[in-house]
Design an enzyme around this catalytic site. Structure first.
Site, PDB file in Angstrom:
ATOM      1  N   PRO A 171       0.839  -1.215   0.000  1.00  0.00           N
ATOM      2  CA  PRO A 171       0.000   0.000   0.000  1.00  0.00           C
ATOM      3  C   PRO A 171       0.868   1.257   0.000  1.00  0.00           C
ATOM      4  CG  PRO A 171       0.090  -0.905   2.205  1.00  0.00           C
ATOM      5  CD  PRO A 171       0.869  -1.859   1.330  1.00  0.00           C
ATOM      6  N   ILE A 173       0.958   4.337  -1.094  1.00  0.00           N
ATOM      7  CA  ILE A 173       0.518   5.674  -0.704  1.00  0.00           C
ATOM      8  C   ILE A 173       0.259   5.755   0.796  1.00  0.00           C
ATOM      9  CG2 ILE A 173      -1.434   7.279  -0.903  1.00  0.00           C
ATOM     10  CD1 ILE A 173      -1.381   6.953  -3.852  1.00  0.00           C
ATOM     11  N   ASP A 174      -0.156   4.660   1.420  1.00  0.00           N
ATOM     12  CA  ASP A 174      -0.320   4.680   2.880  1.00  0.00           C
ATOM     13  C   ASP A 174       0.949   5.184   3.560  1.00  0.00           C
ATOM     14  OD1 ASP A 174      -2.669   3.434   2.205  1.00  0.00           O
ATOM     15  OD2 ASP A 174      -2.491   1.840   3.693  1.00  0.00           O
ATOM     16  N   TYR A 175       2.079   4.694   3.091  1.00  0.00           N
ATOM     17  CA  TYR A 175       3.339   5.029   3.750  1.00  0.00           C
ATOM     18  C   TYR A 175       3.796   6.445   3.408  1.00  0.00           C
ATOM     19  CZ  TYR A 175       3.172   0.062   4.605  1.00  0.00           C
ATOM     20  OH  TYR A 175       2.770  -1.173   5.009  1.00  0.00           O
ATOM     21  N   VAL A 178       1.924   8.588   5.812  1.00  0.00           N
ATOM     22  CA  VAL A 178       2.457   8.536   7.177  1.00  0.00           C
ATOM     23  C   VAL A 178       3.454   9.662   7.417  1.00  0.00           C
ATOM     24  CG1 VAL A 178       3.959   7.201   8.708  1.00  0.00           C
ATOM     25  CG2 VAL A 178       2.043   6.091   7.568  1.00  0.00           C
TER      26      VAL A 178
END
Length: 404
Positions: A171, A173-175, A178
């Site tokens: 994932p 884009i999740d990171y 963050v």
């Protein structure tokens, strides 16, 4: 020694990675992060994603949860219970920051809207991180990282031009989100220190990912060109690719950024006849003959070990690196020197390897100290000590399912 965020308390309503990783980095820097979850609706990292200790699933046997939530306290609170919002707001009133990463509107439906949270503590900082933000026509669309990278255009750029697009690993884009989330919270804490004011932060993971699409976006905005898949080719570097080495599944990544570097690569390869073709002298010529050049380089690298190729090319100042396997990352001397990997205790998993923050503060290093908590590990501390709920009341509410 004191840590940068000593004295800051964070309440975290989140699951999987996008929100909890923000809390992890705050915890590593000294904040007391209290992760709120429910045993009746387990975090996907506790219930779904392996690995599990001895390959036996269980909420306290999940390495993913322990890894992504190191340094935190953990409590269980059933947000569907009629008294859940009251209890959660009592904890919020004693905290500095709230992080939540549920789909837009989820907490508001449980009586925990931004307005309600900040009414509990007027100078509170609230970070909401979800797929496409809290507002807009698509804010309530469900999805995971794979859908976001597709939506943001990444997947359209990945793969060979004559084949289907390739899903980006993990994932992604999740990171990205963050990093922006941590920065936003730190900025808000500094603003509160100067002004005494809290704030609400609406972080769209989709929009965070678009920052990494800037070259492609500018190509279209400036020239009307829609970038698409081009394999390993680069707009500047040529050759630019991944090449096989001797052995099983051994590779190097190499990029040549100038005609002078191309000359040094030819020398390293012993000046093969094919590389002396005048048509290859410029970057344009090399890009136009990409397949032929890649085959020539691959023929040279394939007869040598990965380490031999890397050493020979780095000695000539070229940009080359081994393609490391996951197991090799744990032995990487650069990461070891910087203390990225830390062994931390866990009551069920035993010692696990946790990841430090990717930055080093000179006076207050951010280091993990313990793995993510087992389910409900700190209920007694939070509900009994912080909120001072009498034991009889806690027992009654436990029977009613508030702490499930």
């Amino acid at each position: 020694m004191p840590k940068a965020l000593d004295g800051v308390r964070v309440v975290e309503f989140g699951w999987a990675a996008a929100g909890p990783l923000v809390g992890k980095y705050l915890a590593n820097a000294g904040a007391e992060v209290i992760h709120i979850e429910s045993g009746s609706a387990l975090d996907a990292f506790r219930s779904t994603y392996p690995p599990f200790k001895d390959n036996e699933p269980g909420p306290d046997r999940a390495a993913m949860f322990a890894f992504y939530n190191d340094g935190k306290r953990g409590i269980t609170l059933n947000l569907k219970h009629p008294r859940a919002a009251e209890v959660a707001l009592a904890l919020v009133a004693r905290s500095d920051v709230v992080i939540e990463s549920f789909p837009a509107g989820t907490l508001a439906r449980r009586g925990l809207s931004h307005a309600a949270l900040r009414a509990a503590r007027p100078d509170l900082i609230v970070l909401s991180s979800c797929n496409q933000g809290q507002t807009g026509p698509h804010a309530d669309h469900p999805g995971y990282g794979s859908q976001l990278t597709a939506l943001a255009g990444f997947i359209q750029l990945l793969g060979d031009p004559d084949r289907t697009p390739v899903i980006l690993y993990g994932p992604y884009i999740d990171y990205i989100a963050v990093g922006y989330g941590v920065i936003a919270v730190l900025a808000a804490l500094e603003r509160r220190r100067r002004t005494g004011e809290g704030c609400s932060i609406d972080l769209s993971q989709y929009e965070a990912g678009l920052q990494f699409m800037t070259p492609a976006l500018l190509e279209y905005a400036a020239n009307g060109v829609v970038p698409s898949r081009s394999g390993n080719r680069d707009l500047v570097a040529a050759p630019h690719g991944v090449y096989p080495c001797a052995g099983s599944d051994r590779w190097v990544a190499l990029s040549i950024w100038s005609d002078a570097e191309w000359g040094r690569l030819r020398d390293a390869m012993g000046g093969p006849a094919w590389a002396e073709d005048p048509a290859f002298a410029s970057a344009v010529g090399r890009r136009d003959s990409d397949a032929q050049i890649s085959q020539g380089i691959a023929a040279w690298t394939a007869t040598r070990s990965r380490e031999e190729v890397v050493d020979a090319l780095r000695a000539r100042g070229l940009r080359v690196a081994p393609v490391e396997t996951v197991s090799e990352l744990f032995d990487d001397p650069q990461l070891a020197h910087r203390g990225l990997w830390q062994r931390v205790p866990h009551p069920v998993l035993g010692a696990i390897t946790a990841m430090s923050a990717p930055y080093a503060l000179s006076a207050s290093p951010a280091r993990p100290e313990r793995a993510g908590p087992v389910l409900g590990a700190d209920n007694e501390y939070v509900f009994g000590e912080l909120l001072a709920m009498p034991a009889a009341e806690r027992e009654a509410l436990t029977r009613e399912g508030l702490f499930a």
